[in-house]
Design an enzyme around this catalytic site. Sequence first.
Site, PDB file in Angstrom:
ATOM      1  N   GLN A 344       0.830  -1.207   0.000  1.00 55.64           N
ATOM      2  CA  GLN A 344       0.000   0.000   0.000  1.00 55.64           C
ATOM      3  C   GLN A 344       0.865   1.257   0.000  1.00 55.64           C
ATOM      4  O   GLN A 344       0.669   2.168  -0.786  1.00 55.64           O
ATOM      5  CB  GLN A 344      -0.928  -0.029   1.215  1.00 55.64           C
ATOM      6  CG  GLN A 344      -1.902  -1.197   1.178  1.00 55.64           C
ATOM      7  CD  GLN A 344      -2.567  -1.453   2.525  1.00 55.64           C
ATOM      8  OE1 GLN A 344      -2.106  -0.997   3.572  1.00 55.64           O
ATOM      9  NE2 GLN A 344      -3.655  -2.199   2.507  1.00 55.64           N
ATOM     10  N   GLU A 631      -2.456   4.447  10.953  1.00 58.75           N
ATOM     11  CA  GLU A 631      -3.844   4.024  11.086  1.00 58.75           C
ATOM     12  C   GLU A 631      -4.434   4.681  12.330  1.00 58.75           C
ATOM     13  O   GLU A 631      -3.793   4.699  13.389  1.00 58.75           O
ATOM     14  CB  GLU A 631      -3.959   2.504  11.194  1.00 58.75           C
ATOM     15  CG  GLU A 631      -3.696   1.786   9.882  1.00 58.75           C
ATOM     16  CD  GLU A 631      -3.946   0.285   9.974  1.00 58.75           C
ATOM     17  OE1 GLU A 631      -4.071  -0.236  11.101  1.00 58.75           O
ATOM     18  OE2 GLU A 631      -4.020  -0.358   8.916  1.00 58.75           O
TER      19      GLU A 631
END
Length: 734
Positions: A344, A631
């Site tokens: 990612q 995150e």
Amino acid sequence: MRSASVLRKRELPLLAVALAAAMAVEFIPSVASAACGAANVAANRPATASSTESASFPASAAVDGNGGTRWSSQFSDPQWLQIDLGSSQALCQVDLTWEAAYASAFQIQVSADGNAWNNAYSTSTSSGGSQTIPINATGRYVRIYGTQRATQWGYSLFEVAVHAGDGGTTVPPTDPKNPNFGPNVFVYGPGSSQPDMQNRLNTIFNQQHTNQFGTQRYAVLFKPGSYNADVNLGFYTQVSGLGMSPDDVTINGHVRVEADWLQQGSDPNNKGNATQNFWRDAENLSVTLPAGQIERWAVSQAVPYRRMHLRGQVQLWNGGDGWSSGGLIADSKIDGLVESGSQQQFLTRNSELAGGWSGANWNMVFVGTPGAPAQSFPNPPMTTVGQTPVVREKPFLYIDGTGSYNVFVPSLRQNSSGTSWGHGTPAGTSISLSQFFVASPSSGAALINTALQEGKHVLFTPGVYHLNQSLNVTRPGTVLLGIGLATLIPDNGVTAISVADVDGVKLAGLLIDAGPTNSSVLVQVGPPGSNASHAADPTSLHDFFVRVGGAGPGRATQSVVVNSQNVIGDHLWLWRGDHGDGTGWEANPAANGIVVNGANVTIYGLFVEHYQQHNVLWNGNGGRTYFFQNEFPYDPPNQAAWSSGGGNLGWAQYKVGNSVSTHEAWGVGSYCYFNVNPSIVASRAFEVPAVSGVRFHGLVTVSLGGVGTINHVINDTGPTANTSNQVVKWPNFP
């Protein structure tokens, strides 16, 4: 000012009670192996103080042996009393007899020169009276440093007695030709049995393959030469060459990480998930692949591929349909194609990609890397910076031509591109291992601090270290180097590592695990208010990881606080656990991953995840970040429990302080996955002052699987990431 007659009327009844009851005797664990001497080595020694209430209460009165006289300070905080013992001594105990005006919070500090101080004891809950305090420290000077008065008056001590050990704690010397690396380090040379070596590698891997939160730690080291080996790296395993150049050690075979153990999605037979392939390390090796084969390096956070030369092609995922997210290639040369696959985000710094790069998803970041793709974010999402403005590569262990072990500390590089080693011996300094204390988990924090006070560097061998006091780094240029993912746990709420505001400290290869008692700060670089420039010789942190929960109960308000200027971060993963043991909104509380107060701090590879407030809080001017992966916390129970106030929903993950006028970041991403309560909304991922000197490039926000919402990318700009629009790429701010 208080008169002596007034003092007697107010204090004598309290003093009688205090002395009769021997109030508030406080102890801390002592690791000293020597007996504590009875003599008071502070008796009638020269004493000085930050202040005196009047000439009637001099510093000397606290060491004159007369319980009727005392030192008393002015009525403010902080204040201190300092004693010169005349020579360096191994200290084991300090006795304090307070007058009624005592310290509720104070430290006992020691120093070799009266300038740089180390904490030997600290309390914020003292209740005065007579105190007997075991310590384990070495120094010539002792200072009682009061930070909080218990009364409206000053600090007042009748007597201070200091005791030295009968022989003290001895730091064992290190033989650089035959160091004791302990049972979990395996060193191989060209004459070693190849089958035995491979069997050992296989045994370690089989134990560590799925051992995500175990306590075992290993390092496998190869002397210069050529080896036939298949090195499959599991958790908490480091494999490194012992040459000055990666090409001094050749592995004919593989140095690999496979995605083959963690279920992906709903199919129990699909084990291609690399998103939890953490905490392992390959360094300073060349790898020649078998003909027709490729390398697999399917990793996510905290897995450096550093100072490597790969003669061949590499895949950064399982090569099929596996997930992977985040990683680092630094100071490495890769001759073949790099296929990023499902990665990612990924950072490649100061490397040479001779075979090019294929693939991009959300953000691939390249800094100072010849052969990298051209800048093209957002389509394809490549963020490329031509030169690395200022960097020091990670120190590493090597063996010289005489068979002696050394640690090489690379020099600072400015505006660099490519590897540090590709054009001959890199600039830097070699330090003989004889100048290091080679620590083991049984050493204890007191002995490590004694070694630091004696001017030693520290090499942490593989294992888990429980600390009952902070490791205090006060000498410029000190190296703390861990191998085999050496792990430090502060058991009693102390700061694990505290670095003074000095030049050139290097912290490398360490994992800090929060303990069950809350630490307000786990790692502090420079005390509050640090303002010295270290531009010529910055402190640097390399492959430096922090964990709060996951391996067990952990609590820490702030993981890393950087107060010093010019600090360099080189691959940091600061993680509040979202899975494992001791995780949950109340189980592993942690507010901030990193707080940067110092000016001109630069970080390459900043991974910060799941903290409950601002994951990054940057208050210093001149900051730069090259690659950020984040995150949001998964587990806010409801919106009310997770709010920064002022009408904001949730907390911005990367917050630049309102007073900051200059800051820049490249290749930054933030994802939400509010699986406990998918209705949670965050107003924004990034929050910064709207001034011309604050600039961001290559921003990404993601709602993972559409579970949760991020309303804006940065401030009130950028589209919403949610179920219907899961990935947002925002080129620049402003």
